[in-house]
Design an enzyme around this catalytic site. Structure first.
Site, PDB file in Angstrom:
ATOM      1  N   SER A 142      23.078  48.479  40.824  1.00  0.00           N
ATOM      2  CA  SER A 142      21.633  48.381  40.670  1.00  0.00           C
ATOM      3  C   SER A 142      20.935  48.519  42.029  1.00  0.00           C
ATOM      4  O   SER A 142      21.094  49.521  42.706  1.00  0.00           O
ATOM      5  CB  SER A 142      21.284  47.067  39.966  1.00  0.00           C
ATOM      6  OG  SER A 142      19.984  47.095  39.434  1.00  0.00           O
ATOM      7  N   ASP A 185      22.098  49.537  33.387  1.00  0.00           N
ATOM      8  CA  ASP A 185      22.342  48.793  34.622  1.00  0.00           C
ATOM      9  C   ASP A 185      23.767  48.237  34.684  1.00  0.00           C
ATOM     10  O   ASP A 185      24.219  47.546  33.777  1.00  0.00           O
ATOM     11  CB  ASP A 185      21.334  47.640  34.700  1.00  0.00           C
ATOM     12  CG  ASP A 185      21.267  47.010  36.083  1.00  0.00           C
ATOM     13  OD1 ASP A 185      22.320  46.573  36.586  1.00  0.00           O
ATOM     14  OD2 ASP A 185      20.166  46.939  36.642  1.00  0.00           O
TER      15      ASP A 185
END
Length: 298
Positions: A40, A154
């Site tokens: 991320s 993610d």
């Protein structure tokens, strides 16, 4: 001779901006970063560092208020997410060109999660920006990324501290940066560089952003009643994901022992508090200074 270091950067939204300060301090202290793995926001900062463009990226973060941050938010009515994220990355591409991961100056890995095949996906080749876009696709916020016959979100939901994905080289040490540590916030003595008016303007935009989320999800009433917070749709999802990634990170750190662990408090800022970029860089720098001072190589 410089000490070689394999660097692992966790996800954590705006808190991940602290990675910049950590990296700057490592370089200042003479460490040679020979590989990076991130998830991320860790994948974002690690990627721009591997490109040799971290200074440009940091300077851009510092000007987000001036260039109207929320004009970069491309809302969508898709049931898979609220924001496409294309406008944001396309803006970054205007001053940081894309590159193939295999052509970067150091080995790099970014982690995403394939929700169709229920597996981790690790990018070590191909477009850097495509890897970053997939790794930062926060569920219900950013739309997922189609990849082959899968759908990527993610990487924090499966591997928020990708120590097992870092490439090691002989003689290196392992440094991990955790921006989700359950510790008190420790702030260095720095002067405030933002005016109250600037912060007020940003906070108004932030309220407008949340209002837009509430329009798309009318149940998002997050006002407090009798001193207790009512968790609306978006806030509930955000807190749930933060709780999950925190515990995933803790389990990873129990299984792996980095030579240096730099902790930044998970309470230091909210997931979307990008207006605090300058503050978060200094928090990261301060955390690195403390950890490096305590490091005693065998």
């Amino acid at each position: 001779m410089k000490q070689k270091a394999a660097l692992v950067l966790s996800g954590g939204g705006a808190r991940g901006i602290a990675h910049i300060g950590v990296i700057e301090e490592l370089v200042k202290k003479g460490f040679d970063i020979t590989s990076i793995a991130g998830t991320s926001m860790g994948a974002v900062v690690g990627g721009v560092y591997a490109l040799g463009k971290m200074e440009e990226y940091k300077n851009w973060l510092y000007t987000l208020d001036k260039i109207k941050l929320f004009s970069l938010v491309d809302f969508t009515l898709s049931s898979q997410g609220l924001v496409k994220g294309d406008k944001l990355l396309n803006t970054v591409k205007t001053f940081i060109p894309d590159a193939n991961i295999e052509d970067l100056k150091i080995p790099y890995a970014a982690v995403a999660a394939d929700i169709i095949h229920k597996k981790e996906v690790v990018f070590t080749t191909g477009s850097l920006f495509e890897a970053i876009r997939a790794s930062m696709a926060i569920p219900t916020v950013f739309t997922p990324v189609k990849f082959d016959d899968g759908l990527l979100i993610d990487g924090g939901i499966i591997n928020n501290m990708p120590i097992n994905r870092i490439k090691r080289t002989p003689g290196d040490i392992l440094i991990a940066v955790n921006v989700n540590a359950d510790i008190p916030v420790e702030k260095p003595p720095v002067e405030k560089t933002e005016t109250a008016a600037t912060q007020s303007t940003y906070q108004k935009k932030l309220r407008d952003f949340y209002n837009q989320l509430h329009i798309l999800h009318p149940s998002g009433n997050e006002e407090k009643s009798n001193g207790e917070e009512k968790l609306g749709y978006f806030n509930l999802i955000n807190k749930t994901l933060s709780f999950m990634t925190y515990h995933i990170t803790q389990m990873t750190l129990e299984n792996y022992s980095p030579d240096i662990l730099v902790d930044v408090s998970r309470h230091s800022c909210g997931t979307f508090d990008f207006y605090r970029a300058e503050e978060m860089v200094e928090l990261g720098r301060y955390a690195a200074i403390k950890c490096l001072a305590a490091y005693n190589p065998a």
